[in-house]
Design a protein around this motif. Structure first.
Motif, mmCIF file in Angstrom:
data_model
loop_
_atom_site.group_PDB
_atom_site.id
_atom_site.type_symbol
_atom_site.label_atom_id
_atom_site.label_comp_id
_atom_site.label_asym_id
_atom_site.label_seq_id
_atom_site.Cartn_x
_atom_site.Cartn_y
_atom_site.Cartn_z
ATOM 1 N N ALA A 1 42.629 38.810 40.238
ATOM 2 C CA ALA A 1 41.241 39.611 40.913
ATOM 3 C C ALA A 1 40.526 38.382 42.236
ATOM 4 N N LYS A 2 40.288 36.932 41.146
ATOM 5 C CA LYS A 2 40.245 36.117 42.821
ATOM 6 C C LYS A 2 40.930 35.600 43.948
ATOM 7 N N THR A 3 42.065 35.974 43.993
ATOM 8 C CA THR A 3 43.374 35.559 45.305
ATOM 9 C C THR A 3 43.023 36.716 45.817
ATOM 10 N N GLY A 4 42.776 38.648 45.010
ATOM 11 C CA GLY A 4 43.305 39.435 45.647
ATOM 12 C C GLY A 4 44.824 40.124 45.561
ATOM 13 N N GLU B 1 30.337 38.732 41.051
ATOM 14 C CA GLU B 1 31.707 38.475 41.370
ATOM 15 C C GLU B 1 33.056 39.761 41.361
ATOM 16 N N PHE C 1 45.035 39.792 35.188
ATOM 17 C CA PHE C 1 44.608 40.425 36.421
ATOM 18 C C PHE C 1 43.355 39.855 36.581
ATOM 19 N N GLU C 2 42.538 39.044 35.705
ATOM 20 C CA GLU C 2 40.725 39.034 36.193
ATOM 21 C C GLU C 2 41.431 37.412 37.460
ATOM 22 N N PHE D 1 41.420 45.343 36.939
ATOM 23 C CA PHE D 1 40.156 44.349 36.948
ATOM 24 C C PHE D 1 39.202 45.144 36.557
ATOM 25 N N LYS E 1 38.266 41.047 48.100
ATOM 26 C CA LYS E 1 39.175 40.828 48.177
ATOM 27 C C LYS E 1 40.494 41.953 48.275
ATOM 28 N N SER E 2 40.767 42.305 47.364
ATOM 29 C CA SER E 2 41.734 43.392 46.504
ATOM 30 C C SER E 2 41.941 44.149 47.648
ATOM 31 N N ASN F 1 35.274 39.976 44.102
ATOM 32 C CA ASN F 1 37.358 40.101 43.512
ATOM 33 C C ASN F 1 38.198 41.807 43.981
#
Lengths: 427, 423
Positions: A91-94, B346, A87-88, B285, B353-354, B350
């Protein structure tokens, strides 16, 4: 190593199409580009679900038998890499990542509206990088234990599995997808690795993409990340299953409003295109018998024995086939008797043929509606692939189907002496 | 992105939003009647929409009505009732495939628009009363639905918790009201409520699909004939914050306990609160998922949701009896971390982005597209994707900390499992 090849699969009736790519690694890839859509839905699945508890590879003498719920446990554990949580990474790509396990498959998925290429790399990488230790397995037993408790409190879930336990003597469709608190206690890292290396072979898997995608880019990423593997001749088996149901009545007490029920008619299992054909025929038969336009529905509703929660469903797959009537009723046995009478009457005098053409249109309309839904399209690709058909086969099958096929299906698949009823009511 | 979005007034307090997007093979029409939530009308309104969506004067029984839909390529016409802040929203929706996808060139859009209009303006009724047989069925059905609320333990826990969280506020009502209120309904009183809805509700109609003007024209003609006196509708109605946290515990015969905690805020920095909610508990997350589930292994789910109209942020989890206190303490602990700024750049990036990812998916799903525009319209703040992103982008770490600090623990509700394990 084989080369990568592409085939276009087209629906003759509507002109819709998708591309099937046989990738050199052994993986099949299905790509349905949907013009005008911004989002992407991707599923990476293995033909490995809760029913696959007994298997062997070519060269193995004996079958391996594993604890109930292990496919689902494995799904949870793959979300943890050696150094990070999956999941982390998403999280970096959305992207919104998830996974699910059913009776016959495990799928890892993400949906996103941007940057699908980076998320696809994450997906392909983590599913091919298992990492299980005693500590991580122990930790997951607490989480899945709570998931099992939650589903045990869900009366619809209990109702359905009680029905399957009544209908099937031996077929593992009767066991809970997540297993039990006791069965998952037997799972350890070694067993997870064994199942992983058996079922997560690219020859047993498929990648499905729908929406905003580019097939050349998909191939490029797969070239980089799919580790070629040998086809190991995986064979799964099921124990012998008697023709008749195990129990005719099963009841449980749980906090619910009006009593809820599932009535299931057991019939012979088939596979591939034959299964899809049988499923469609049974859908026509059960709709004519009891959908919201039928005389039976109208009469039970006006007498107050059912309400609008009443529904029908054809539940079928590898080794199982059940036609189900479900809903809420103050008197489920009365509803069962009326359904059986209606079936016998239709066997004697015929189903209502005037419904046939309109039901064909109705089914066709629901297919078209699904094609507006990126998530549904990606799922239909993967479901049909594992069922060894295409998402267009039902459209051609229904145009070939005759009313006599439906009438014949009624005789074969609605045996009023081979049924079970599951009931849940309050104290 | 849709090709065009056009909102027009077609009658007094009646608006029609046309969202043209030729990528859709299916057309969607939603007619939303918005009224203030009121104990006197809540169940009558719910029952009206139930009746209107199951028959009309041309197809006066449910069987005839559903057979008609089946013949129209299995088109869907459905009714729904929901809450949005202290408002009750009665929705009638139609979904049908585009004319160019029919097998014999049938034009479903005309038929379905007419069918929907007939449901609204020409229901199955006689002498200002709803048809009694249909009425009796739908009434019983609604009572059964209300009694079945207990079947889903997660949402049932929310209903029970709301009785304390929103005490003395309209929001305490469920969208269909109570069994007792439904039992009081008569063919006449519900018909009167239906007439009152046509006269006084704010009406928002949306059409999504390939461009078609005749849909709007049909609705325009029908609504223009009505004598209208639309009520004022407010989207925001912040819930009052209790002076001291209230703890409530119910016991029920199940295996897993449900913990539901409500925090309330008077802050109007809603983008900061929404952003804070995402970091805190709305993703896998988030702080809650990573700590309460992954690190402490206490539960399968632990997540938060932010109700901007009520100014309430609620956390839901399912845990063993023995872990209730442990989970509650950790949730409070995680919120303290948010207040104190114990989250990284961060985490912010993140979560942003979500949020952008979710906003970007809206245009691809007609249902969420319709709902999203509807909310923006009621808020009187019709933004687009870029504007939404910009508003979140401009939220600073300090604003998120302030948003977290503005939250006060109002209610802790526990539905304790009497069958639960105590190990």
């Amino acid at each position: 190593m084989a080369a990568t090849t592409k085939t276009i699969i087209k629906c003759p009736k509507t002109g819709q199409y998708y591309t099937k790519i046989s990738h050199k690694s052994g993986l099949d890839i299905l790509v349905w580009k949907m013009d005008g859509f911004q989002s992407t839905e991707v599923l990476f699945g293995t033909k490995y679900g809760s029913i696959n508890t007994m298997f062997r590879k070519s060269g193995d003498k004996e079958y391996t038998v594993v604890p109930e719920g292990i496919a689902h446990f494995l799904e949870h554990k793959l979300f943890e890499n050696e150094d990070t949580d999956v999941f982390e990474l998403y999280a970096k790509t959305g992207a919104s990542g998830n996974a699910y396990t059913t009776f016959d498959k495990t799928c890892y998925l993400f949906s996103c509206s941007d940057n699908w290429e980076a998320s696809l790399e994450i997906l392909l990488s983590f599913v091919q990088s298992p990492y299980f230790t005693k500590e991580t397995v122990d930790k997951e037993q607490g989480i899945i234990g709570q998931e099992i408790q939650m589903t045990n409190d869900n009366p619809y879930w209990v109702l359905f599995f009680n029905l399957l336990k009544a209908v099937y003597h031996n077929h593992p469709v009767r066991i809970d997808v997540a297993g039990t608190v006791d069965s998952i206690a037997q799972i350890d890292a070694d067993l997870l690795y064994k199942c992983y290396y058996t079922f997560y072979n690219l020859h047993n898997m498929v990648l499905s993409l729908a929406g905003n995608v580019d097939e050349d880019k998909v191939i490029e990423i797969c070239d980089k990340l799919c580790k070629p593997c040998e086809n190991e001749g995986l064979e799964t088996v099921f124990p012998d299953e008697p023709e008749k149901v195990k129990d005719e009545y099963v009841e449980a007490i749980l906090p619910v409003g009006t009593p809820i029920f599932n009535i299931g008619f057991k019939s012979a299992d088939v596979t591939g295109r034959e299964l899809l054909k049988a499923e469609l025929e049974a859908w026509f038969a059960i709709s004519m018998l009891a959908d919201s336009s039928s005389p039976l529905y109208k009469s039970l509703l006006s007498e107050g024995y059912i309400n609008n929660s009443f529904y029908t469903e054809i539940f079928c797959g590898d080794g199982y086939f059940v036609s189900i009537f479900g809903g809420e009723s103050k008197d489920p046995m009365y509803v069962q008797n009326r359904i059986c009478e209606e079936i016998e009457k239709a066997k004697m005098h015929g189903l209502d043929e005037s419904r046939f053409e309109e039901l064909k249109k109705s089914l066709y309309g629901s297919k078209i509606r699904n094609w507006d839904n990126v998530e549904a399209v990606a799922n239909s690709l993967i479901n049909s692939y594992f069922a060894k058909v295409t998402p267009f086969d039902d459209i051609s099958l229904i145009s070939e189907m005759t009313f006599d096929d439906v009438q014949k299906c009624l005789l074969e698949r609605f045996d009023t002496d081979n049924k079970a009823i599951s009931v849940i009511k309050s104290n | 992105m849709p090709e065009s979005v056009l909102r027009e007034r077609i009658a007094d307090g009646v608006y029609f939003t046309t969202i043209c997007d030729s990528k859709f093979k299916t057309s969607h029409i939603s007619v939303r009647f918005v009224m203030r939530l009121d104990e006197k009308s809540v169940s009558k309104n719910a029952l009206s929409i139930n009746i209107l969506s199951s028959a009309n004067s041309n197809y006066p029984t449910q069987a005839a009505f559903s057979r008609k839909l089946s013949a129209l390529y299995g088109s869907i016409l459905s009714g729904d009732v929901s809450k949005l802040g202290d408002n009750q929203v009665m929705t009638l929706s139609a979904k049908f495939i585009g004319d160019k996808y029919t097998l014999n060139g049938e034009a479903l859009s005309n038929d379905m628009t007419q069918l929907l209009c007939d449901c609204i303006f020409s229901p199955a009724s006689l002498n200002d009363e709803f048809d009694s047989a249909l009425f009796a069925q739908r009434k019983q059905n609604l009572i059964d639905d209300i009694e079945a609320e207990i079947n889903d333990k997660q949402s049932y826990a929310v209903i029970c918790a709301n009785r304390t969280i929103f005490r003395n506020e309209p929001y305490i009502l469920t969208p269909s009201g109570t069994k007792e209120l439904v039992e009081e309904c008569s063919t006449k009183s519900v018909y009167e409520a239906y007439k009152n809805m046509l006269r006084t509700a704010r009406v928002e109609i949306s059409y999504i699909g390939e461009c078609a003007d005749d849909v709007k024209a049909l609705f325009g003609d029908a609504f223009e004939k009505l004598d209208r006196a639309p009520m004022d509708i407010a989207y925001y109605s912040l819930s009052s914050i209790k002076s001291a946290t209230e703890n409530v515990c119910d016991r029920i015969d199940v295996n897993q306990s449900k913990l539901y905690m409500a925090f309330k805020s008077e802050s109007e920095d809603r983008y900061a609160l929404a952003y804070m909610n995402v970091i805190f508990g709305a993703t896998p997350f988030s702080k809650l998922f990573m700590n309460v589930r992954e690190k402490m292994s206490l539960c399968y789910y632990c997540s938060s949701s932010y109700n901007e109209a009520k100014g309430a942020l609620c956390v839901a989890s399912g845990v063993d009896n023995t872990n209730i206190k442990k989970a509650e303490d950790e949730i409070i602990n995680q919120l303290e971390d948010m207040k104190n700024g114990n989250f990284s750049d961060e985490d912010m990036e993140n979560s942003y982005k979500s949020i952008v990812n979710s906003l970007g998916m809206v245009d691809d799903y007609a249902g969420s597209l319709s709902q999203t525009y509807f909310k923006r319209i009621l808020k009187n703040d019709i933004t687009d994707f870029e504007q939404e992103c910009e508003r979140y982008r401009s939220v600073t770490k300090q604003r998120i900390m302030d948003a977290a600090a503005s939250l006060k623990l109002d209610t802790v509700y526990v539905m304790e499992a009497s069958n639960g394990s105590n190990n």
